[in-house]
Design a protein around this motif. Structure first.
Motif, PDB file in Angstrom:
ATOM      1  N   TYR A 201      66.219  69.078  81.511  1.00  0.00           N
ATOM      2  CA  TYR A 201      65.017  68.476  80.928  1.00  0.00           C
ATOM      3  C   TYR A 201      65.230  66.980  80.774  1.00  0.00           C
ATOM      4  CZ  TYR A 201      61.690  67.210  77.199  1.00  0.00           C
ATOM      5  OH  TYR A 201      60.734  66.601  76.439  1.00  0.00           O
ATOM      6  N   ASP A 202      64.481  66.193  81.538  1.00  0.00           N
ATOM      7  CA  ASP A 202      64.502  64.739  81.431  1.00  0.00           C
ATOM      8  C   ASP A 202      63.544  64.352  80.315  1.00  0.00           C
ATOM      9  OD1 ASP A 202      64.228  61.997  81.653  1.00  0.00           O
ATOM     10  OD2 ASP A 202      64.266  61.985  83.842  1.00  0.00           O
ATOM     11  N   ALA A 203      64.110  63.999  79.157  1.00  0.00           N
ATOM     12  CA  ALA A 203      63.318  63.739  77.956  1.00  0.00           C
ATOM     13  C   ALA A 203      63.124  62.245  77.705  1.00  0.00           C
ATOM     14  CB  ALA A 203      63.996  64.376  76.749  1.00  0.00           C
ATOM     15  N   ALA A 204      63.209  61.435  78.771  1.00  0.00           N
ATOM     16  CA  ALA A 204      63.164  59.976  78.601  1.00  0.00           C
ATOM     17  C   ALA A 204      61.898  59.501  77.915  1.00  0.00           C
ATOM     18  CB  ALA A 204      63.307  59.289  79.961  1.00  0.00           C
ATOM     19  N   MET A 205      60.775  60.224  78.104  1.00  0.00           N
ATOM     20  CA  MET A 205      59.493  59.800  77.542  1.00  0.00           C
ATOM     21  C   MET A 205      58.919  60.830  76.577  1.00  0.00           C
ATOM     22  SD  MET A 205      57.535  58.045  80.750  1.00  0.00           S
ATOM     23  CE  MET A 205      58.041  56.431  81.350  1.00  0.00           C
ATOM     24  N   GLU A 206      59.764  61.633  75.992  1.00  0.00           N
ATOM     25  CA  GLU A 206      59.352  62.824  75.256  1.00  0.00           C
ATOM     26  C   GLU A 206      58.230  62.577  74.249  1.00  0.00           C
ATOM     27  OE1 GLU A 206      61.938  66.433  73.729  1.00  0.00           O
ATOM     28  OE2 GLU A 206      62.264  64.662  72.480  1.00  0.00           O
ATOM     29  N   ARG A 207      58.296  61.466  73.503  1.00  0.00           N
ATOM     30  CA  ARG A 207      57.306  61.209  72.453  1.00  0.00           C
ATOM     31  C   ARG A 207      56.162  60.304  72.902  1.00  0.00           C
ATOM     32  NH1 ARG A 207      60.263  59.171  67.223  1.00  0.00           N
ATOM     33  NH2 ARG A 207      61.644  58.139  68.720  1.00  0.00           N
ATOM     34  N   ILE A 208      56.164  59.887  74.172  1.00  0.00           N
ATOM     35  CA  ILE A 208      55.090  59.003  74.646  1.00  0.00           C
ATOM     36  C   ILE A 208      53.958  59.879  75.167  1.00  0.00           C
ATOM     37  CG2 ILE A 208      54.505  57.012  76.076  1.00  0.00           C
ATOM     38  CD1 ILE A 208      57.480  56.368  76.227  1.00  0.00           C
ATOM     39  N   VAL A 209      53.257  60.523  74.247  1.00  0.00           N
ATOM     40  CA  VAL A 209      52.158  61.420  74.577  1.00  0.00           C
ATOM     41  C   VAL A 209      50.892  60.909  73.889  1.00  0.00           C
ATOM     42  CG1 VAL A 209      53.531  63.453  75.085  1.00  0.00           C
ATOM     43  CG2 VAL A 209      52.915  62.962  72.723  1.00  0.00           C
ATOM     44  N   PHE A 210      49.753  61.112  74.545  1.00  0.00           N
ATOM     45  CA  PHE A 210      48.489  60.525  74.106  1.00  0.00           C
ATOM     46  C   PHE A 210      47.535  61.589  73.547  1.00  0.00           C
ATOM     47  CE2 PHE A 210      49.420  57.521  77.877  1.00  0.00           C
ATOM     48  CZ  PHE A 210      50.291  56.771  77.105  1.00  0.00           C
ATOM     49  N   ASP A 211      46.540  61.106  72.835  1.00  0.00           N
ATOM     50  CA  ASP A 211      45.437  61.942  72.339  1.00  0.00           C
ATOM     51  C   ASP A 211      45.911  63.055  71.425  1.00  0.00           C
ATOM     52  OD1 ASP A 211      43.569  60.459  73.964  1.00  0.00           O
ATOM     53  OD2 ASP A 211      44.304  61.589  75.694  1.00  0.00           O
ATOM     54  N   GLY A 212      47.003  62.812  70.707  1.00  0.00           N
ATOM     55  CA  GLY A 212      47.474  63.782  69.725  1.00  0.00           C
ATOM     56  C   GLY A 212      48.167  64.994  70.298  1.00  0.00           C
ATOM     57  N   ARG A 213      48.526  64.959  71.579  1.00  0.00           N
ATOM     58  CA  ARG A 213      49.218  66.108  72.172  1.00  0.00           C
ATOM     59  C   ARG A 213      50.595  66.293  71.530  1.00  0.00           C
ATOM     60  NH1 ARG A 213      45.896  64.177  75.846  1.00  0.00           N
ATOM     61  NH2 ARG A 213      44.769  65.662  77.167  1.00  0.00           N
ATOM     62  N   PRO A 214      51.044  67.538  71.413  1.00  0.00           N
ATOM     63  CA  PRO A 214      52.369  67.770  70.828  1.00  0.00           C
ATOM     64  C   PRO A 214      53.468  67.480  71.840  1.00  0.00           C
ATOM     65  CG  PRO A 214      51.389  69.854  71.484  1.00  0.00           C
ATOM     66  CD  PRO A 214      50.332  68.803  71.721  1.00  0.00           C
TER      67      PRO A 214
END
Length: 385
Positions: A201-214
């Motif tokens: 699992y490449d988690a480099a951008m794990e928290r860069i999610v938009f529109d409230g997505r988990p």
């Protein structure tokens, strides 16, 4: 003569576009070709890095697996994000950037000819590392639509076979901005269990999610802690590209081999980079939420400005794709015209997966909305549409 391990590796294209834009010495060029960002790293990370320059302990090879404080911070982050406990001493290794970590993992789990399933499109650097490690890439299609990108679950099942050793998944994914849903992660996990395969699992951008997505951490799924190897870094979320600090977290059963590979490859990490990375991971104000809000605003601006063009919405990450073949333009020609006629540097996606060659990527991490204001007019000048 090119050695065999390089014969199917075309590069990533970003380096050539970056060099071409740099050669123009033109500050008017919109730098949409690579994953730099103009947003500053956490202030505490910068301060700790300055201090590390004068710290003799940071000017050391030891410990080879990375400074203990950073490994403990990574393990704490995994407890928070996945609800899964890892031993920072036996189940976490610091790497010289996330991609060095990916390569060391692949070198530790693959025999020549083993197959690795990736999404299509995906980052060319991941595909290339599979090949460098002696593996054979197989692809599960991402399907564009009004709901952004979705994983074709039938294509995923067809890509998994008797020689599948791992699934290598990034979410959010480069270059598409695909963010796996809970249903898609469960399908990925089910295929790992069925094939007795690793999930890298490449988690480099794990928290860069938009529109409230988990942000879903796959190690938290049933029976997946012992199958998941998570590779992260401070480069994207914390805007610390130049620090070259990443980490690998996984079950002790494989991490001893990853440690041996790491010692045999890059040997150790950037000593003066690790205290800053530790500060970023432990800071009460890492700036991630503010940065994500800014990147989402830039995404929204581009989606609105380019709404009459075949743009696919990204749900996370730093970039979006335009299907230039629908405009009857080959992606490399579309890229050339953007730079030559409109002062826009954008990378064609050839080599980023079997279907990726039809797209040009726009990165929105490095240009503020004020600089993007005339993007539609620039594209019209370049492409005549």
């Amino acid at each position: 003569m090119t050695v065999s391990r390089l014969k199917d590796i075309p590069g990533i294209g970003v380096d050539k576009m970056g060099d071409a834009a740099d050669a123009e010495h033109n500050r008017n060029i919109l730098r949409l070709e690579n994953l730099d960002t103009d947003l500053r790293p956490p202030a505490e990370a910068i301060a700790r890095t300055h201090a590390a320059i004068d710290d003799d302990d940071a000017n050391s090879y030891l410990p080879f697996v990375g400074q203990a404080a950073l490994r403990e911070a990574v393990a704490a982050r995994m407890r928070q994000s996945a609800g899964v406990r890892y031993d920072p001493h036996t189940e976490c290794i610091v790497s010289a950037g996330g991609l060095a970590g990916v390569l060391n993992v692949l070198l530790s789990i693959l025999e020549p000819g083993d197959e690795v399933v990736l999404t299509d499109p995906t980052y060319a650097g991941l595909i290339n590392r599979v090949r460098l490690a002696g593996g054979t890439p197989k692809f599960a299609r991402l399907v564009p639509g009004i709901d952004g990108w979705r994983l074709d679950l039938d294509s995923l099942a067809q890509a998994v076979g008797p020689r599948t050793r791992a699934l290598l998944v990034m979410s959010p994914s480069m270059p598409s901005g695909f963010v796996a849903t809970a249903r898609e992660w469960e399908a990925i996990a089910a295929q790992c269990r069925r094939a007795d395969a690793w999930l890298v699992y490449d988690a480099a951008m794990e928290r860069i999610v938009f529109d409230g997505r988990p942000a879903i951490q796959p190690a938290s799924l049933p029976e997946m802690r012992e199958r998941t190897i998570t590779v992260g870094s401070v480069s994207k979320e914390f805007r610390m590209i130049g620090w070259r600090v990443g980490w690998i977290v996984g079950p002790a059963s494989i991490m001893a081999d990853v440690r041996l590979t790491s010692l045999s490859n890059v040997v150790c990490q950037v000593g003066i980079g690790m205290p800053g990375a530790t500060a970023a991971l432990t800071s009460n104000d890492d700036g991630v939420a503010r940065a994500v809000a800014e990147w989402q605003a830039r995404r929204d601006w581009l989606l609105a400005a380019l709404r009459d063009l075949p743009v696919i919405r990204p749900d996370g990450g730093w970039s979006l794709l335009i299907d230039t073949e629908r405009l009857r333009l080959a992606s490399d020609e579309a890229s050339r015209l953007l730079l030559a006629k409109a002062d826009v540097a954008a990378t064609p996606m050839k080599g980023w997966g079997p279907q990726a060659g039809r797209y040009v990527r726009f990165v929105f991490a490095n240009e503020p909305v004020a600089r993007l204001a005339d993007i539609r007019a620039r594209v019209r000048v370049a492409w005549g549409v």
